[in-house]
Motif scaffolding. Structure first.
Motif, PDB file in Angstrom:
ATOM      1  N   ASN A 534       0.973  -1.185   0.048  1.00  0.00           N
ATOM      2  CA  ASN A 534       0.057  -0.027  -0.006  1.00  0.00           C
ATOM      3  C   ASN A 534       1.017   1.306  -0.107  1.00  0.00           C
ATOM      4  O   ASN A 534       0.453   2.397  -0.026  1.00  0.00           O
ATOM      5  CB  ASN A 534      -0.952  -0.083   1.355  1.00  0.00           C
ATOM      6  N   LEU A 535       2.097   0.972   0.121  1.00  0.00           N
ATOM      7  CA  LEU A 535       3.177   2.311   0.109  1.00  0.00           C
ATOM      8  C   LEU A 535       3.166   2.724  -1.439  1.00  0.00           C
ATOM      9  O   LEU A 535       3.497   1.980  -2.267  1.00  0.00           O
ATOM     10  CB  LEU A 535       4.382   1.986   0.502  1.00  0.00           C
ATOM     11  N   GLY A 536       3.190   4.216  -1.466  1.00  0.00           N
ATOM     12  CA  GLY A 536       2.926   4.582  -2.802  1.00  0.00           C
ATOM     13  C   GLY A 536       4.609   4.968  -3.085  1.00  0.00           C
ATOM     14  O   GLY A 536       5.495   4.961  -2.232  1.00  0.00           O
ATOM     15  N   GLU A 539       5.734   7.711  -1.386  1.00  0.00           N
ATOM     16  CA  GLU A 539       5.414   7.977  -0.046  1.00  0.00           C
ATOM     17  C   GLU A 539       6.253   8.890   0.745  1.00  0.00           C
ATOM     18  O   GLU A 539       7.398   8.383   0.994  1.00  0.00           O
ATOM     19  CB  GLU A 539       5.119   6.515   0.755  1.00  0.00           C
ATOM     20  N   ASN A 540       5.693   9.867   1.433  1.00  0.00           N
ATOM     21  CA  ASN A 540       6.716  10.841   2.247  1.00  0.00           C
ATOM     22  C   ASN A 540       6.466  10.775   3.770  1.00  0.00           C
ATOM     23  O   ASN A 540       6.874  11.813   4.223  1.00  0.00           O
ATOM     24  CB  ASN A 540       6.579  12.209   1.669  1.00  0.00           C
ATOM     25  N   ASP A 541       5.292   9.884   4.215  1.00  0.00           N
ATOM     26  CA  ASP A 541       4.955   9.828   5.609  1.00  0.00           C
ATOM     27  C   ASP A 541       6.062   9.319   6.268  1.00  0.00           C
ATOM     28  O   ASP A 541       6.040   7.869   6.254  1.00  0.00           O
ATOM     29  CB  ASP A 541       3.806   9.418   5.829  1.00  0.00           C
ATOM     30  N   LYS A 544       5.028   6.715   9.038  1.00  0.00           N
ATOM     31  CA  LYS A 544       4.216   5.344   8.404  1.00  0.00           C
ATOM     32  C   LYS A 544       5.496   4.558   8.032  1.00  0.00           C
ATOM     33  O   LYS A 544       5.266   3.253   8.112  1.00  0.00           O
ATOM     34  CB  LYS A 544       3.523   5.833   7.199  1.00  0.00           C
TER      35      LYS A 544
END
Length: 606
Positions: A534-536, A539-541, A544
């Motif tokens: 589910n990680l894009g 992803e820059n969180d 997370k």
């Protein structure tokens, strides 16, 4: 200040540089201010030089700094002046100089002086102490701990002088006091304290203090003279773990587990118990001289073993709830105690001592259980050399708050070693390089610090000789800068006695990260695999991703390269942005604590 050409030559030759920090310098960011803080604080360093406009050339395999230049010197100088005047608990005034290169590029050189003792520590006002202060450890800036503050504040009470709640005089072992008196009388039978009552003796040694209307034990009293039930109740992790590992490498195979002996008790009694347990395991032998009465023992000198144990007892930090680990491999002994060295690594063995437990140390010195203050390591080196053994090596890891002593157990450069080294005669190696090769063969890896200790040389000489071995194809360099270490490689790997390992290089680009990491992801639990999927891509969180890294390492220990492959991201990016910060936060730790740059290093969740 030195010219840039001389600075570049120095940092390109050495694998680590304590007094020089090179940065891109596009802006004055937090990392630059942390380095200013570290240079200002580090005792005995004399300050350091920060160079802006110099970067690593990533197109080369080995370390190479080049001048990129800065474009806004006036703004950089203004920002430096502003931030050094306002961010810290006191203003700092670095010396700044701009140098123009022949090609017209500009470089900013900034010398930061070490602060006088009375003005230390420098720290960020917003963070306070100890988190807001930094020290220069090797070539890195390390956040201070409470033990670091003891270096700056000499008047601060040491931990061993602090009262331990829930103790009383009933927790004192009479046998331990009797042993102290016996040992003390052998040193000086007329010592005044031998005539004291037990209570007055404890008071004179800083072992008891009055708390309101009751007498209670200090940490010194409990640790040195406490009964075993009291130690188990109040300091359950203060024990000695003697671990016997088959072979020469640490194994985590549950089918081939090591043997562990746990020992605890008052320190004054524990020394002999631990010494006896280890000495009975060590190889022994005798060399016959010209006559029958000229026989001499060979093997690890007993005084070296005793001194190594005592050093671990009196210099460890008792703020950490960790046991001292003594690991007996087939070819060496490793003693690992919580607490980095309060003396810089390069000063180990020099006269003078810095004790985090001065009251405990005093008891050990007065009973002759320890060498004269500050001479223990020097004595160990002399005795090992006289016995034709490799000198002891020491590693102080500030990040892991750990100190490791290594003692090789076989005669150094003995007949079999010389026969093995003769196969490399064509390379015309000097004695120091031969010692380095033997150490790599026994321990699996070596870094600049260990090479310096083996051969009593400086950083520059160690770097040049290690690079020479690398250039001749005898060893293989891994990492860059402060993370550089060397393993068996090329010619050495053809020797049957040397294991051929697959190292983990934290500072080179990972293999093609677009390759499907099938084997690694398939072994993970389904819920973790789902979160990863589910990680894009962008992803820059950070929180997370950190949580996912934590779950991955909770399931199993993985190297930085393996974690990067699982997440399908660049290894350097994962290491710098997630693994390092999570180590600082205490969420991850090394699986091989005693050598952070070990080729098989991996990470596990805490």
């Amino acid at each position: 200040m030195e010219l840039i050409k001389d600075i570049l030559e120095h940092i390109n030759i050495t694998d680590e540089c304590t007094t020089i920090e090179a940065k891109r310098g596009s802006e004055i960011d937090t990392s630059i201010m942390e380095t200013i803080c570290a240079f200002s604080n580090e005792p005995g360093l004399g300050g350091g030089l920060i160079v802006l406009g110099v970067v690593k050339d990533e197109s080369t395999l080995f370390q190479n700094y080049i001048v990129e230049g800065i474009t806004n010197p006036d703004k950089l100088q203004l920002d430096i002046a502003s931030q050094t005047a306002t961010l810290f608990n006191q203003p700092v005034r670095p010396e700044i100089e701009i140098e123009k290169m022949p090609n017209g590029k500009l470089v900013l050189k900034m010398f930061v002086k070490e602060l006088p003792d009375g003005q230390k520590p420098l720290y960020f006002k917003k963070k306070g102490l100890p988190q807001g202060a930094y020290r220069r450890i090797g070539s890195s800036d390390q956040r201070c701990t409470e033990d670091d503050l003891f270096i700056f504040y000499n008047k601060e009470d040491s931990l061993d002088s602090i009262i331990v709640k829930d103790t009383s005089l009933d927790d004192v072992s009479e046998e331990a006091i009797s042993l102290y008196k016996s040992l003390r009388s052998k040193v000086n039978e007329y010592a005044e304290e031998l005539n004291y009552s037990d209570f007055d003796l404890l008071r004179s040694l800083g072992c008891v203090k009055k708390d309101k209307d009751e007498w209670k034990l200090t940490y010194t009293g409990l640790l040195v003279f406490g009964k075993r039930p009291a130690l188990r109740r109040l300091l359950p992790m203060v024990r000695i773990d003697y671990i016997r590992v088959p072979g020469n490498e640490w194994v985590e195979d549950p089918e081939n587990r090591f043997t562990t002996i746990d020992m605890r008790g008052p320190l004054i009694e524990l020394v002999q118990r631990v010494f006896s347990a280890i000495a009975d395991d060590l190889p022994k032998g005798f060399l016959l001289g010209d006559g029958e009465l000229q026989a001499s023992a060979i093997g690890l000198p007993s005084k070296v073993l005793r001194e190594a144990l005592v050093n671990a007892f009196i210099h460890r930090t008792y703020r950490e709830n960790q046991p001292i680990q003594i690991i007996r491999y087939g070819n060496r002994l490793e003693i690992k105690n919580p607490g980095f060295s309060l003396k810089p690594e390069e000063q180990l063995g020099e006269p003078g001592s810095k004790n985090r437990n001065p009251f405990i140390a005093s008891i050990f010195h007065e009973t002759n259980l320890a060498e004269t203050k500050g001479s223990g390591i020097r004595t160990m080196r002399i005795l090992m050399e006289k016995s034709s053994l490799a000198p002891p090596t020491f590693e102080s890891d500030h990040t892991a708050n750990l100190f490791t002593t290594r003692l090789l157990l076989h005669h150094f450069l003995n007949e079999s070693d010389l026969q093995w080294l003769n196969t490399f005669a064509e390379y015309e190696l000097n004695t120091e390089q031969k010692k380095g090769l033997i150490f790599i063969r026994e321990a699996g890896a070596i870094d600049n610090s260990t090479y310096r200790q083996l051969n009593a040389c400086d950083v520059l000489k160690a770097s040049n000789e290690l690079r020479s071995l690398r250039d001749k194809g005898l060893i293989e360099q891994k990492g860059k800068g402060r993370s550089t270490y060397y393993t068996t490689g090329g010619v050495l790997n053809t020797d049957d006695d040397v294991p051929n390992t697959e190292p983990n290089d934290l500072n080179t680009e990972a293999n093609d990260l677009t390759t499907e990491p099938y084997d690694l992801t398939q072994e993970l639990p389904s819920d973790i695999r789902e979160q990863i999927s589910n990680l894009g891509v962008r992803e820059n969180d950070q929180n997370k991703i950190k949580d996912i890294v934590y779950k991955i390492c909770s399931f199993k220990s993985y190297s930085a390269k393996q974690i990067a492959l699982i997440l399908n991201r660049n290894e350097n990016y994962i290491y710098r942005n997630y693994i390092l910060p999570m180590k600082d936060e205490g969420r991850l730790q090394h699986t091989i604590i005693d050598m952070p740059n070990h080729p098989d290093q991996a990470y596990k969740a805490v």
